[in-house]
Design a protein around this motif. Structure first.
Motif, PDB file in Angstrom:
ATOM      1  N   PRO A 258       6.259  -5.659   8.121  1.00  0.00           N
ATOM      2  CA  PRO A 258       7.614  -6.133   8.483  1.00  0.00           C
ATOM      3  C   PRO A 258       8.141  -6.236   7.002  1.00  0.00           C
ATOM      4  N   ASP A 259       7.926  -7.058   6.345  1.00  0.00           N
ATOM      5  CA  ASP A 259       8.684  -7.309   5.122  1.00  0.00           C
ATOM      6  C   ASP A 259       7.901  -7.482   3.670  1.00  0.00           C
ATOM      7  N   PRO A 260       7.739  -6.608   3.210  1.00  0.00           N
ATOM      8  CA  PRO A 260       6.621  -6.520   2.101  1.00  0.00           C
ATOM      9  C   PRO A 260       7.782  -6.995   0.786  1.00  0.00           C
ATOM     10  N   LEU A 261       7.797  -7.818   0.266  1.00  0.00           N
ATOM     11  CA  LEU A 261       7.847  -7.586  -1.024  1.00  0.00           C
ATOM     12  C   LEU A 261       7.432  -8.017  -2.891  1.00  0.00           C
ATOM     13  N   VAL A 262       8.175  -6.690  -3.690  1.00  0.00           N
ATOM     14  CA  VAL A 262       7.012  -6.397  -5.379  1.00  0.00           C
ATOM     15  C   VAL A 262       7.692  -7.342  -6.142  1.00  0.00           C
ATOM     16  N   LEU A 263       6.844  -7.626  -6.143  1.00  0.00           N
ATOM     17  CA  LEU A 263       6.995  -9.083  -7.909  1.00  0.00           C
ATOM     18  C   LEU A 263       6.087  -8.195  -9.243  1.00  0.00           C
TER      19      LEU A 263
END
Length: 215
Positions: free
Chosen positions: A27-32
């Motif tokens: 539900p809450d992906p983050l691309v780094l």
């Protein structure tokens, strides 16, 4: 398979990361992205996954006789990670690399301040963190980035790159919950060999991507 450029590689990589798309099982992906080369790839992945884009600044610690020979890496304020086997091979100690480490920390701090522009680091706790680079050669910078991210407590930690040396992937299996790599050529040589256009990015280009409003 060779990629036209980092943007094309990012779009291809994004197709294999769709299970992590916002609203799906994560539900809450983050691309780094790892600057500089990982930023355009991370931008394409973030757009496809409807996820925010941020960076982890990592610096390679090169050999005194040839800076392109990676002997370790450092991320954030973490201790440096050294390839102990490589140090033995070249007859070097960590103390021998102290001046290089100091220089790389200074550059790391400069880039971090420039890219963040006063923004706090993204909260990773409870999220799916997807660490993206343009390729894995030795895996030293990816390892430093993964360990830095892991300390922030994400629910899932994913490493993604278009092209990877098979040995690097094997060495990182215990560092990430999932590794997505499109190509693992047995004769790897160098990351740039697998791109038709592998031009180096500037700080200004990185900043333009990070300032983009993705809605």
């Amino acid at each position: 398979m060779r990629f036209q450029d980092r943007r094309a590689a990012g779009r291809a990589l994004a197709e294999h990361l769709l299970p992590y798309r916002k609203g799906g099982r994560c539900p809450d992906p983050l691309v780094l992205a790892l600057p500089r080369g990982g930023v355009p790839i991370g931008d394409e992945v973030a757009r496809s996954l409807d996820a925010p884009l941020d960076v982890i600044v990592v610096r390679k610690i090169g050999a005194p006789f040839a800076e392109e020979v990676g002997l370790g890496a450092v991320a954030g304020d973490d201790p440096p990670l050294y390839d102990q086997a490589a140090l033995v091979q070249f007859g070097l100690t960590e103390d021998d690399l102290a001046p290089i480490l100091a220089r790389e920390r200074q550059e790391l701090q400069r880039r971090t301040a420039l890219y963040r522009q006063g923004r706090p680091e993204a909260e990773l706790a409870g999220r799916t963190a997807i660490v993206v680079d343009d390729g894995l050669a030795t895996g030293s910078t990816a390892r430093a980035a993964l360990r830095f991210a892991r300390r922030q407590g994400p629910d899932q930690l994913v490493l993604a790159a278009p092209v990877c040396a098979p040995d690097a992937v094997r060495s990182l299996r215990d560092e990430a919950d999932d590794i997505v790599c499109l190509e693992q050529p047995p004769s790897f040589h160098a990351v740039g060999s697998w791109y038709e256009d592998f031009a180096q990015l500037t700080d200004d280009e990185v900043l333009r991507v990070l300032r983009t409003d993705r809605g």
